[in-house]
Design a protein around this motif. Structure first.
Motif, PDB file in Angstrom:
ATOM      1  N   SER A   2     -33.143 -34.599  43.737  1.00 19.84           N
ATOM      2  CA  SER A   2     -32.453 -35.732  43.282  1.00 19.84           C
ATOM      3  C   SER A   2     -32.115 -35.613  41.895  1.00 19.84           C
ATOM      4  CB  SER A   2     -33.248 -36.854  43.890  1.00 19.84           C
ATOM      5  OG  SER A   2     -32.550 -37.903  43.527  1.00 19.84           O
ATOM      6  N   PHE A   3     -31.045 -35.779  41.383  1.00 19.45           N
ATOM      7  CA  PHE A   3     -31.582 -35.510  39.920  1.00 19.45           C
ATOM      8  C   PHE A   3     -30.055 -36.731  39.561  1.00 19.45           C
ATOM      9  CE2 PHE A   3     -28.817 -33.582  35.937  1.00 19.45           C
ATOM     10  CZ  PHE A   3     -30.081 -34.427  35.834  1.00 19.45           C
ATOM     11  N   THR A   4     -29.505 -37.348  38.734  1.00 21.38           N
ATOM     12  CA  THR A   4     -28.713 -37.917  37.864  1.00 21.38           C
ATOM     13  C   THR A   4     -28.738 -37.764  36.460  1.00 21.38           C
ATOM     14  OG1 THR A   4     -29.771 -39.658  39.410  1.00 21.38           O
ATOM     15  CG2 THR A   4     -28.432 -40.255  37.636  1.00 21.38           C
ATOM     16  N   ALA A   5     -27.699 -37.260  36.651  1.00 19.86           N
ATOM     17  CA  ALA A   5     -27.261 -36.550  34.777  1.00 19.86           C
ATOM     18  C   ALA A   5     -26.926 -38.064  33.656  1.00 19.86           C
ATOM     19  CB  ALA A   5     -26.134 -35.831  34.693  1.00 19.86           C
ATOM     20  N   PRO A   6     -27.329 -37.585  32.758  1.00 18.69           N
ATOM     21  CA  PRO A   6     -27.556 -39.313  32.090  1.00 18.69           C
ATOM     22  C   PRO A   6     -25.556 -38.942  31.376  1.00 18.69           C
ATOM     23  CG  PRO A   6     -28.789 -37.392  30.950  1.00 18.69           C
ATOM     24  CD  PRO A   6     -28.653 -36.570  32.312  1.00 18.69           C
ATOM     25  N   ALA A   7     -25.722 -40.433  30.777  1.00 21.48           N
ATOM     26  CA  ALA A   7     -24.087 -40.168  29.648  1.00 21.48           C
ATOM     27  C   ALA A   7     -24.120 -38.970  29.249  1.00 21.48           C
ATOM     28  CB  ALA A   7     -24.217 -41.350  29.078  1.00 21.48           C
ATOM     29  N   GLY A   8     -22.776 -38.401  28.853  1.00 20.08           N
ATOM     30  CA  GLY A   8     -23.241 -37.145  28.341  1.00 20.08           C
ATOM     31  C   GLY A   8     -21.914 -35.920  29.349  1.00 20.08           C
ATOM     32  N   GLY A   9     -23.386 -35.908  30.515  1.00 20.20           N
ATOM     33  CA  GLY A   9     -22.521 -35.031  31.554  1.00 20.20           C
ATOM     34  C   GLY A   9     -23.662 -33.743  31.315  1.00 20.20           C
ATOM     35  N   ALA A  10     -23.295 -33.321  32.805  1.00 16.78           N
ATOM     36  CA  ALA A  10     -24.276 -32.211  32.953  1.00 16.78           C
ATOM     37  C   ALA A  10     -23.507 -31.134  33.723  1.00 16.78           C
ATOM     38  CB  ALA A  10     -25.018 -32.593  33.533  1.00 16.78           C
ATOM     39  N   ILE A  11     -24.151 -29.642  33.596  1.00 20.71           N
ATOM     40  CA  ILE A  11     -23.160 -28.565  34.711  1.00 20.71           C
ATOM     41  C   ILE A  11     -24.907 -28.111  35.480  1.00 20.71           C
ATOM     42  CG2 ILE A  11     -22.455 -27.063  34.440  1.00 20.71           C
ATOM     43  CD1 ILE A  11     -21.361 -26.829  31.743  1.00 20.71           C
ATOM     44  N   ARG A  12     -24.508 -28.337  36.587  1.00 18.29           N
ATOM     45  CA  ARG A  12     -25.568 -28.711  37.783  1.00 18.29           C
ATOM     46  C   ARG A  12     -25.709 -26.976  37.647  1.00 18.29           C
ATOM     47  NH1 ARG A  12     -28.458 -32.319  42.262  1.00 18.29           N
ATOM     48  NH2 ARG A  12     -29.790 -30.534  43.349  1.00 18.29           N
ATOM     49  N   VAL A  13     -26.783 -26.562  37.715  1.00 23.26           N
ATOM     50  CA  VAL A  13     -26.947 -24.972  38.605  1.00 23.26           C
ATOM     51  C   VAL A  13     -28.015 -24.953  39.756  1.00 23.26           C
ATOM     52  CG1 VAL A  13     -27.406 -22.347  37.948  1.00 23.26           C
ATOM     53  CG2 VAL A  13     -25.857 -23.727  36.824  1.00 23.26           C
ATOM     54  N   ASP A  14     -27.423 -24.750  40.687  1.00 26.16           N
ATOM     55  CA  ASP A  14     -28.814 -24.358  41.843  1.00 26.16           C
ATOM     56  C   ASP A  14     -28.630 -22.917  41.759  1.00 26.16           C
ATOM     57  OD1 ASP A  14     -30.619 -26.509  42.120  1.00 26.16           O
ATOM     58  OD2 ASP A  14     -28.911 -27.244  42.425  1.00 26.16           O
ATOM     59  N   PHE A  15     -29.487 -22.299  41.750  1.00 31.37           N
ATOM     60  CA  PHE A  15     -29.314 -20.571  42.568  1.00 31.37           C
ATOM     61  C   PHE A  15     -29.158 -20.496  44.251  1.00 31.37           C
ATOM     62  CE2 PHE A  15     -32.476 -20.448  38.870  1.00 31.37           C
ATOM     63  CZ  PHE A  15     -31.247 -20.476  38.287  1.00 31.37           C
TER      64      PHE A  15
ATOM     65  N   ARG B  16     -21.601 -34.556  43.567  1.00 36.42           N
ATOM     66  CA  ARG B  16     -20.728 -34.857  43.061  1.00 36.42           C
ATOM     67  C   ARG B  16     -20.785 -36.163  42.878  1.00 36.42           C
ATOM     68  NH1 ARG B  16     -18.596 -30.110  43.117  1.00 36.42           N
ATOM     69  NH2 ARG B  16     -17.635 -29.413  45.218  1.00 36.42           N
ATOM     70  N   SER B  17     -21.728 -36.075  42.274  1.00 36.22           N
ATOM     71  CA  SER B  17     -22.438 -37.328  41.727  1.00 36.22           C
ATOM     72  C   SER B  17     -21.837 -37.953  39.824  1.00 36.22           C
ATOM     73  CB  SER B  17     -24.159 -37.794  41.088  1.00 36.22           C
ATOM     74  OG  SER B  17     -24.632 -36.642  40.245  1.00 36.22           O
ATOM     75  N   ALA B  18     -21.425 -38.849  39.351  1.00 38.27           N
ATOM     76  CA  ALA B  18     -20.907 -38.820  38.148  1.00 38.27           C
ATOM     77  C   ALA B  18     -20.953 -38.306  37.146  1.00 38.27           C
ATOM     78  CB  ALA B  18     -20.295 -40.511  37.895  1.00 38.27           C
ATOM     79  N   GLY B  19     -22.647 -37.997  36.990  1.00 36.93           N
ATOM     80  CA  GLY B  19     -22.673 -37.216  35.567  1.00 36.93           C
ATOM     81  C   GLY B  19     -22.485 -35.743  35.620  1.00 36.93           C
TER      82      GLY B  19
END
Length: 391
Positions: free
Chosen positions: A71-84, A91-94
């Motif tokens: 579980s991960f919620t990206a803060p304001a500013g946004g993130a590129i999530r990587v999972d190997f 598809r969360s907003a951040g």
């Protein structure tokens, strides 16, 4: 105007990397290729991860590896999530993009995505309600209407490969004076073969909603498996006399003969897996979907292939060109040095020739802005025999 910062923050959750030095080497090469610097943080515990994420977020978009399924919620500013590993899409907003199932090499794709979107940002446009029914729109400087380039990514129709694979071409074509429409489409769930074809068709028609675009000067380009979708969409639009019809279709190392690709088990059985059957079990779908079976398409085509591509892929391009040339279709083959991904490398000789051939057919009415003289190479795609898609 101040140039955006060139520092990439990459944050790793505890235990997600088996050998830290290997990850550092891979990221270092990816950063150097883009002229970037980076700060890698390997969190020792959950509290350390939270601190590192807050710190990185203060500087804008960052890369985070929280662990597949975590579980991960990206803060304001946004993130590129990587999972190997393979996991459900975040598809969360951040999370602007979730790069998953590509192994450690996902870090290289993340650096490329960060670069393209920091220095050549686009705008997300929805053409349907599903999260994957979206395109990334980029518009050239100057006054339109501009010709349009619709890009269909490859990846053997598998969900882990997304439109970031064609970011580099979108950036290059925008610099050349095209509105670029980088298409994402559904690849999972039931009836996915029909859904992919329907989504690409709908995305092409949605070009008409862009005021600065000239739909009469539209080229559709597909790479590898994306070429099957692109040429099918072009054939369907011509046959149905759709409101928006491509003026040119371009296959970049395309999967153009589904029966052959299926019989040879390309991509570890990717064709039968995507269609839901082999050729003998669903001949009608194969014939409706396979570009070579749809000839003549009724529109001009470019068939592009590199001579050091996998032999089956090269053979399919040559076979298709020979078959198309025997029909009334206007078809040209472009060959040159390189491998399966050279055809989507903006720095390559074969792409330069391809872009010139597109310009000659589409004829932009405005003077295009020349591409940057020394743009770093895009991230190369993957090979299904390792962690990389070949189609």
């Amino acid at each position: 105007m101040t140039e955006p910062a060139r520092r990439v923050d990459i944050v790793f959750a505890p235990g997600v990397v088996a050998h830290r030095g290997t990850a550092e080497e891979l990221v270092g090469r990816a950063l150097d290729a883009r002229g970037l610097t980076g700060e890698l943080t390997f969190a020792a515990d959950t509290a350390g991860l939270e601190r590192a994420v807050r710190s990185a977020a203060r500087r804008g978009e960052f890369v985070v590896v929280p662990g597949a399924g975590a579980s991960f919620t990206a803060p304001a500013g946004g993130a590129i999530r990587v999972d190997f590993g393979e996991c459900e899409a975040d598809r969360s907003a951040g999370a602007r993009v979730h790069i998953r199932g590509r192994g450690l090499d996902g870090l290289r794709y993340a650096v490329d995505s960060w670069y393209h979107h920091r220095f050549h940002p686009g705008r997300i446009v929805r053409y349907g309600d599903h999260p994957d029914q979206r395109v990334e729109l980029r518009i050239p400087d100057g006054d339109g209407p501009f010709p349009v380039a619709v890009l269909i990514h490859g990846g053997f129709w598998r969900p882990r490969w997304e439109s970031d694979l064609t970011d580099a071409l979108a950036v290059d074509l925008t610099a050349r004076g095209y509105v670029t429409w980088n298409v994402e489409y559904r690849r999972g769930g039931e009836n996915r073969w029909a859904a992919m074809a329907s989504d690409v068709a709908d995305a092409v028609q949605a070009v008409a909603t862009v005021p600065s675009a000239d739909p009469e000067r539209l080229v559709i380009l597909g790479h590898s498996a994306g070429a099957q979708l692109a040429l099918r969409a072009a054939a369907d639009a011509a046959a149905e006399e759709a409101a928006v019809r491509p003026a040119l279709a371009v296959s970049l190392a395309g999967v153009l003969n589904l029966r052959l690709a299926g019989e040879r088990h390309l991509g570890e059985g990717a064709v039968a897996d995507a269609v839901g059957s082999d050729w003998a079990g669903d001949r009608a779908t194969y014939e409706r979907s396979s570009p070579i079976a749809r000839l003549p398409l009724g529109i001009p085509q470019l068939v592009v292939c590199a001579v050091d591509d996998e032999p089956d892929m090269l053979e399919m391009s040559r076979e298709y060109h020979e078959a198309a040339a025997a029909t009334p279709d206007d078809v040209v083959r472009i060959e040159g040095p390189g491998d399966h991904f050279t055809v989507v490398d903006p720095e390559s000789e074969i792409w330069r020739r391809t872009a010139e051939a597109i310009d000659a057919r589409i004829r932009p009415r405005t003077t295009p802005t020349p591409p940057p003289a020394a743009r770093p190479r895009p991230g190369r795609g993957a090979d299904p025999r390792t962690s990389r898609p070949s189609s």
